[in-house]
Design an enzyme around this catalytic site. Structure first.
Site, PDB file in Angstrom:
ATOM      1  N   LEU A 355       0.744  -1.280  -0.028  1.00 56.71           N
ATOM      2  CA  LEU A 355       0.048   0.132   0.056  1.00 56.71           C
ATOM      3  C   LEU A 355       0.863   1.323   0.035  1.00 56.71           C
ATOM      4  CD1 LEU A 355      -2.694  -1.065   2.664  1.00 56.71           C
ATOM      5  CD2 LEU A 355      -3.007  -0.659   0.127  1.00 56.71           C
ATOM      6  N   GLY A 356       2.035   1.076   0.587  1.00 54.13           N
ATOM      7  CA  GLY A 356       2.914   2.196   0.662  1.00 54.13           C
ATOM      8  C   GLY A 356       3.909   2.089   1.723  1.00 54.13           C
ATOM      9  N   PHE A 360       8.516   4.200   8.864  1.00 52.69           N
ATOM     10  CA  PHE A 360       8.787   2.878   9.905  1.00 52.69           C
ATOM     11  C   PHE A 360       8.867   1.690   9.128  1.00 52.69           C
ATOM     12  CE2 PHE A 360       6.555   6.025  12.792  1.00 52.69           C
ATOM     13  CZ  PHE A 360       7.578   5.845  13.993  1.00 52.69           C
ATOM     14  N   ASP A 475       2.859  11.956  15.965  1.00 56.80           N
ATOM     15  CA  ASP A 475       2.939  12.043  14.525  1.00 56.80           C
ATOM     16  C   ASP A 475       1.496  12.323  13.734  1.00 56.80           C
ATOM     17  OD1 ASP A 475       4.465  12.005  12.429  1.00 56.80           O
ATOM     18  OD2 ASP A 475       4.743   9.650  12.114  1.00 56.80           O
TER      19      ASP A 475
END
Ligand SMILES: Nc1ncnc2c1ncn2[C@@H]1O[C@H](COP(=O)(O)OP(=O)(O)OP(=O)(O)O)[C@@H](O)[C@H]1O
Ligand SMILES: *[C@@H]1O[C@H](CO)[C@@H](O)[C@H](O)[C@H]1NC(C)=O
Ligand SMILES: *[C@@H]1O[C@H](CO)[C@@H](O)[C@H](O)[C@H]1NC(C)=O
Ligand SMILES: *[C@@H]1O[C@H](CO)[C@@H](O)[C@H](O)[C@H]1NC(C)=O
Ligand SMILES: *[C@@H]1O[C@H](CO)[C@@H](O)[C@H](O)[C@H]1NC(C)=O
Ligand SMILES: *[C@@H]1O[C@H](CO)[C@@H](O)[C@H](O)[C@H]1NC(C)=O
Ligand SMILES: *[C@@H]1O[C@H](CO)[C@@H](O)[C@H](O)[C@H]1NC(C)=O
Length: 662
Positions: A355-356, A360, A475
């Site tokens: 997905l991406g 991390f 974040d």
């Protein structure tokens, strides 16, 4: 008719019929195919024409004879009685040893073919202990002895001996031959399985017995190997039988005769045609059938391969699905996923399911087995175990946290060097893709944007104030806002930054936060708080309203902070010029103005001047009017100049202090 004759001629020619001279004082067998040879005991004539005296059998003797007795005696020249004629014998043999040394074999001339009284397991199937040396035996023999029997005065386990009525040789020598040219002795190994030729010559006048030996193919050496003077007239009867004997003992060895010739007409034994000799079987244990010879190795290889492949697959399976599990994890069991399930859900973490990729690690789409639930699986590479327990505890506690505007964390899995987090799947991906798609046509209209802003504010408010403890997201940014099927914004990725807190100081921390989202006091103290989240939320508001990245490029292609640019416009009274031009003016001007001003308020350098998320919610709802901003702080904002430190655009530390009690 002629065809029939030809056939008879050919089939006769194919047989090795002995070439017998008149008076039957000569014969030659170059192989024994179809030959008239008598065998007894375990001896056989193999179809290819090989005489096998012992057939690999144990404890049994075997013999092969010339079928008829031969006349050995003639009138003595001095007129008193008869004497044994000169004669000459030649034969080709081979001995195959087995797991024990063979007993050897013997060539003999005997008064009868009855050897029933001979010992079955030794002494060549020719002699017996009761009649040792008794002259009524009438046996002359040449032994090829492969056993060193001290009782019989054997010289070694590889000798040729001349025997008269006794298994104890009258004379013997180590097997071998004398070289014609050099005269040197060359030993031969009787049990090497090699084909050897042996000659026995008797001279009537000299009563000399010569025994000569050589490897097959070599001309008969001039010097005999063993020579003895013995008047065979006292031994060989009028009519005597020629033959071979052997007793295998328990060794399973083989004694083969390949060819044989004889002459008592005064000349040498006729030459044996070497080219016609039958082939020997493969040297080895019991000859196996052809089928077995092929099938057995094949079957063995196949099963070895099968075992190998199975082990390989098991090891690979074990490695592939190996997980890291520690004792303290027991209590978190229900939130743990098996790696195997996740592996299958993502089809082995195939790239087509990617997905991406974030700071991390990689995120894969997956469909859980059984439940068919769509999930996003995030692989976080993590070397240290430090803080892992706390982090997992947090993952699990966050897993219990459910909110309409938060991406649900379903559970986790651990492997060596790897932590895997499983989230609810958001079909529409992350918000930043819509904001910064680069097209002129807006992909999100104002209503959708305002809805997303409201949702994220609500989710963050929940994290900060409405759950059982304070959770700081750390974040917040457009890429961590995911869109569900109805284009609702949902906050994801909370808490991950904490994993990188432990045991690290500011200098050594890695890429986590994104420039423009980091509150100034975070850079100074490294301490995250709900108000640092509010600061990041402020940047998020501007990003959504302006459709610009937190660090934008101006007309001169220089990097400037989005917040500085909006402040500038706010100061100049041209705030609405900052709204995303791709909306083409299709937006609620009051609300857009409010969002931009709220963004600036959240981005106040002084934490105490920023609103709480509860207040943010009230401003967004329109319940409370925004306070007028003092111009002083508008001018006082350039504290995050990035021009002097370009590194900071990509890398900045993570900061500690996640959740405190309330
Ligand atoms: N729950 C999800 N459902 C659908 N897509 C997701 C989900 N979580 C992440 N993604 C996709 O994976 C991409 C990477 O996500 P990830 O959160 O790892 O990276 P990031 O947010 O861009 O960076 P960072 O790791 O610094 O937060 C996202 O941009 C998004 O497209
Ligand atoms: C083999 O030889 C013997 C003795 O000469 C004879 O009696 C017998 O008929 C022969 N057998 C064959 C098959 O030739
Ligand atoms: C035969 O004659 C020889 C000498 O002429 C003699 O030595 C020998 O003893 C005789 N043998 C017999 C069996 O008479
Ligand atoms: C030799 O054998 C014969 C016949 O079997 C027997 O009569 C004789 O006694 C034996 N002689 C010796 C010395 O054993
Ligand atoms: C061999 O035979 C000869 C003649 O009979 C005899 O003199 C000699 O002793 C024999 N040798 C052995 C070792 O038996
Ligand atoms: C003869 O050859 C066989 C088979 O190669 C071997 O086992 C044996 O040791 C050899 N014997 C000698 C005396 O070399
Ligand atoms: C036997 O060997 C000797 C040499 O040792 C030789 O002189 C004699 O001619 C040989 N006899 C036969 C029949 O080969």
């Amino acid at each position: 008719m002629s065809v029939l004759l030809l056939y008879i001629f050919l089939s006769t020619a194919a047989l090795n019929l002995p070439a017998m001279a008149a008076g039957e004082d000569e014969f030659v067998f170059s192989g024994f195919k179809g030959a008239n040879i008598t065998v007894d005991g375990v001896a056989t004539v193999i179809r290819n024409g090989l005489v096998d005296l012992t057939s690999g059998q144990e404890t049994l003797k075997g013999h092969a004879f010339y079928p008829a007795p031969l006349r050995f005696r003639e009138e003595s020249p001095n007129g008193n009685g008869t004497a044994v004629k000169s004669f000459s014998v030649s034969f080709v043999f081979a001995i195959y040893p087995n797991y024990r040394p063979s007993q050897g074999m013997a060539f003999f001339i005997a008064k009868s073919t009855d050897f029933s009284s001979a010992l079955p397991t030794q002494w060549f199937g020719v002699f017996n202990s009761a009649s040792q040396g008794n002259s009524s035996n009438h046996i002359f023999a040449v032994e090829l002895d492969t056993v060193n029997n001290r009782d019989l005065h054997d010289i070694d386990a590889n000798h040729v001996g001349i025997n008269v009525n006794s298994v104890v040789s009258n004379k013997s020598t180590t097997a071998g031959f004398y070289d014609d040219e050099t005269g040197s002795f060359n030993a031969l190994n009787l049990t090497s399985g090699e084909r050897l030729q042996l000659w026995v010559d008797y001279e009537r006048e000299a009563t000399r017995i010569n025994v000569t030996m050589s490897p097959l193919g070599m001309a008969k050496p001039a010097r005999p190997l063993v020579s003895a003077i013995y008047d065979l007239s006292t031994v060989i009867t009028e009519d005597a039988f020629l033959g071979f004997g052997s007793s295998a003992g328990r060794d399973g060895s083989r004694h083969y005769i390949l060819g044989w010739s004889f002459s008592s007409s005064g000349g040498p034994a006729p030459a044996i045609d070497i080219r016609k000799l039958p082939p020997l079987p493969r040297l080895g244990p019991k000859p196996r059938s052809k089928a077995l010879e092929i099938v057995l190795p094949l079957a063995t290889a196949t099963s070895v391969l099968a075992v190998g492949v199975t082990i390989f697959l098991l090891v690979r399976r074990h490695r592939r699905y190996a997980e890291l599990r520690e004792d303290w994890e027991v209590e978190f069991g229900p939130h743990r996923f098996s790696y195997k399930d996740l592996y299958h859900a993502t089809e082995g973490f195939k790239n087509k399911n990617l997905l991406g990729e974030g700071g991390f690690g990689k995120v894969y789409k997956g469909v859980l087995p059984v439940s068919n639930l769509e999930v996003a699986v995030k692989k976080v590479s993590h070397e240290s175990r430090q803080g892992m327990k706390e982090f997992i505890a947090e993952v699990v506690s966050i897993g219990r946290l459910r909110h309409r505007y938060l991406v649900q964390l379903l559970g986790y899995c651990r492997r060596e060097h790897e932590l895997i987090l499983v989230y609810e799947y958001m079909p529409n991906g992350s918000l930043d893709k819509y904001l910064h798609c680069g097209e002129d046509k807006p992909t999100l209209d104002w209503t959708q944007r305002f809805g997303i802003i409201n949702g994220i504010a609500c989710g963050l408010w929940y994290l900060h104030e409405k759950w059982e403890k304070v959770v700081i997201h750390r974040d917040i940014k457009a890429s961590n806002v995911l869109l569900d099927g109805e284009m609702n914004g949902r906050l994801g990725d909370f808490g991950l930054a904490r994993l990188y807190d432990h045991g690290t100081d500011l200098q050594t921390t890695h890429v986590v936060g994104t420039m423009g989202y980091l509150a100034p006091e975070l850079l100074r103290s490294g301490k995250a708080s709900p108000l640092t989240d509010v600061f990041a939320f402020g940047t998020f508001l501007l990003e959504v309203a302006c459709g610009q990245r937190p660090i934008k490029q101006d007309s001169k292609d220089e990097h400037i902070m989005l917040v500085d640019w909006v402040r500038e416009h706010c100061h100049n009274g041209t705030l609405l010029q900052t709204v995303d031009t791709r909306l083409h003016g299709n937006y609620d001007k009051d609300k857009a103005s409010m969002v931009l001003k709220l963004g600036l308020l959240c981005l106040h350098p002084l934490p105490s001047a920023r609103p709480s998320m509860k207040q943010v919610m009230e401003y967004l709802d329109g319940e409370t009017a925004l306070p007028e901003m003092a111009p002083t702080h508008i001018n006082n904002v350039n504290m995050m100049q990035i021009r002097g430190s370009p590194d900071l655009t990509t890398s900045i530390g993570t900061f500690s202090g996640l959740s405190g009690g309330r």
